[in-house]
Design an enzyme around this catalytic site. Sequence first.
Site, PDB file in Angstrom:
ATOM      1  CB  CYS A 370      -1.022  -0.003   1.133  1.00  0.00           C
ATOM      2  SG  CYS A 370      -0.628  -0.960   2.573  1.00  0.00           S
ATOM      3  NE  ARG A 399       2.431  -9.210   5.004  1.00  0.00           N
ATOM      4  CZ  ARG A 399       1.114  -9.172   4.796  1.00  0.00           C
ATOM      5  NH1 ARG A 399       0.335 -10.061   5.395  1.00  0.00           N
ATOM      6  NH2 ARG A 399       0.577  -8.271   3.997  1.00  0.00           N
ATOM      7  CD  GLN A 417      -0.370  -8.707   0.265  1.00  0.00           C
ATOM      8  OE1 GLN A 417       0.140  -7.594   0.195  1.00  0.00           O
ATOM      9  NE2 GLN A 417      -1.226  -9.036   1.217  1.00  0.00           N
ATOM     10  CG  ASP A 419      -1.991  -5.492  -2.181  1.00  0.00           C
ATOM     11  OD1 ASP A 419      -3.114  -5.745  -1.726  1.00  0.00           O
ATOM     12  OD2 ASP A 419      -1.015  -5.213  -1.488  1.00  0.00           O
ATOM     13  CG  HIS A 421      -3.835  -0.109  -2.314  1.00  0.00           C
ATOM     14  ND1 HIS A 421      -2.807  -0.910  -2.747  1.00  0.00           N
ATOM     15  CD2 HIS A 421      -4.056  -0.425  -1.014  1.00  0.00           C
ATOM     16  CE1 HIS A 421      -2.401  -1.673  -1.740  1.00  0.00           C
ATOM     17  NE2 HIS A 421      -3.141  -1.406  -0.682  1.00  0.00           N
ATOM     18  CE  LYS A 505      -9.624  -8.419   8.323  1.00  0.00           C
ATOM     19  NZ  LYS A 505      -8.379  -9.183   8.172  1.00  0.00           N
ATOM     20  CG  HIS A 551      -6.079  -1.361   1.791  1.00  0.00           C
ATOM     21  ND1 HIS A 551      -4.704  -1.350   1.897  1.00  0.00           N
ATOM     22  CD2 HIS A 551      -6.499  -0.253   2.441  1.00  0.00           C
ATOM     23  CE1 HIS A 551      -4.327  -0.290   2.592  1.00  0.00           C
ATOM     24  NE2 HIS A 551      -5.406   0.393   2.935  1.00  0.00           N
TER      25      HIS A 551
END
Length: 677
Positions: A370, A399, A417, A419, A421, A505, A551
């Site tokens: 992000c 991570r 990911q 991902d 946004h 979420k 997200h």
Amino acid sequence: MDTIHITMPDGAIREVPLGTTAAEIAQQISPRLAKEALVARVAPIHGPIAAAASASVGAAPDASPEAQMTSAANGEGFLVDLRAPIDQDVRLSILTAKDPEAIQVLRHSAAHLLAAAVLELFPNVKLGIGPPIDTGFFYDFVRDEPFTPEDLARIEKKMRELAAQDIPNERKMLPKPEALELYRKWDQGFKCELVEERAIEPMVSFYTTGKFIDFCRGPHIPSTGRIRAFKLMSVAGAYWKGQEGNPQMQRIYGACFYTQQELDEYLHRLEEAKRRDHRRLGQELDLFSVQEAAGPGLIFWHPKGALIRKVMEDWLRDELLRRGYDLVFTPHVMLLDLWKTSGHTGYYRENMFQPVEVEKADYQLKPMNCPGHILIYKSRLRSYRELPVRLAELGTVYRYERSGVLHGLLRVRGFTQDDAHIFCMPEQVDSEIEACIDFVHAVMKTFGFDKYVVELSDWDAKHPENYTGSAEDWGRATAALQNTLTKLGVPFKRIEGEAAFYGPKIDVKLIDAIGRPWQLSTVQFDFNLPGRFGLEYVGEDGNRHQPLMVHRALWGSVERFFGILIEHYAGAFPVWLAPVQAEVLPLSEKFSVYANNVAAEIRAAGFRVHLDDRNEKLQAKIRDAQMQKIPYMLIVGSKEAEAGSVSVRHQSKGDLGPRPLADFLSDLRHQVDTRAI
């Protein structure tokens, strides 16, 4: 005589003597109900629930961790033993095997039965805790020697003996000093520690099962005779209180259900899960590996796995562009200060790798994408005419996961990911969330999942220190997600305390081929990061405004979703995803020229094909192709060469007979183009 009023679920009110038990009321209703009853739920009619939490009806605050799982207030009262005297007006429900709450009480009692059996056989063990879990129970012990499979068999046999004796589970109350003295004399230091920490009232709640006595607030089923369908499963290591550095214990796991049929079905599902284990299939099908020389939790994609990944990502990127997203790429490592601004170092530090110093500046392997997308948005001032801005990336993040929790593709340290946004104006947020939910549906359908559940994860208002933003922010954000789900008619369950630190979420859990739920897609509302980074756009009024941010991840991560796909399909991918879609099998070397021509024609048509021209018998070639889960085997010999055809064999359907090659290719094209499952 003093009397109290008991309101039953159907609204009927019974006037009974003070101190009447739920067991007595069940007997009054019917002997059958008394026989089937496991536990009761009571809700005081006058005053808050906590007012009734006395020694007579349960929920004492001296509970050990396992008891908290079955005695917590749920808004409709709390669970109590059937033999607990009722001392005020209450609403009463008598729970049987038909009630979902009762199974956890049964499993909690099975954990006590396990501990009682272990003590009979190994009197010197030290006791930890024993809670119910989703499919059964466990209990932690300290013993000088490790428990062996033979020990488990002896323990399970002893459990059955104790169950057959129908031993009562009885609650006793002891003054705290007596409770501590009891455990000191018994040399049970862990139990002493629990009593010291958790017994905040003068009287301490215990349950006895024969010779076994446990610090526990319950509730429990009346006796051991109701525990019939159980099986000890395994032994694992555990730390006392789950903290590294504490004493190590041996944790015995067991499965427990109401009936033997339910237990047998569960054991069958376990065997099926072993058959589908993505780690074993990943090796057998040569899809991926974890290399010890490189370190744990890092995935190496082999050619076949990489090819499936390419097909998956090609579909996703095409769909992203079709739905109005822009594709971006961001660096794997960025300055640590960026993560201080985002708040990750304050709320997510334990999941991040340590910073790396470069030229006297600290850099951070990114745990999320992000902040990178935010910097792209912020690279120039945006107009309201540009919004929404949808930035998508298949971005690899890192991570720190402890080695003990790493698990194949499902729990790793480096993963990609899918991902995205979305930066939008307040009036656009509902439609953007709705579009995200539609995208989730498309993913489910395309990859062959037709069952899923939806959860709306909110913050824990009792612990605002774990989150950013005000209560008003959280209320507005949660309402936006809830309104969208309600508008779309999507059933959902609201979960408190499971939100991200920056906003609520929507989580979607798919149900796989053998009924297991998997966390997959997530749509997260963020009112935090736009403010932290000072994001702006120029509105229609000419003034600057702060955008909202959503997200969105569909697969969650490529690695995890791929692992789920392997297990869902047991390695037999649908033809559009299969790394090899057809295998050509010549009957002998005499037909190698025709076999090569067939393979070349299939390849020219855009399909993935392999020619097995080994000097092996046909049955051996078919067996190997079956083991590799190849969808189609095309057998060619003299008849096929003369007719320009192939004899088609399907991986699961078997022999489909001879077909002209052109017809086979036409059918294959239709399956691939429609992404048939």
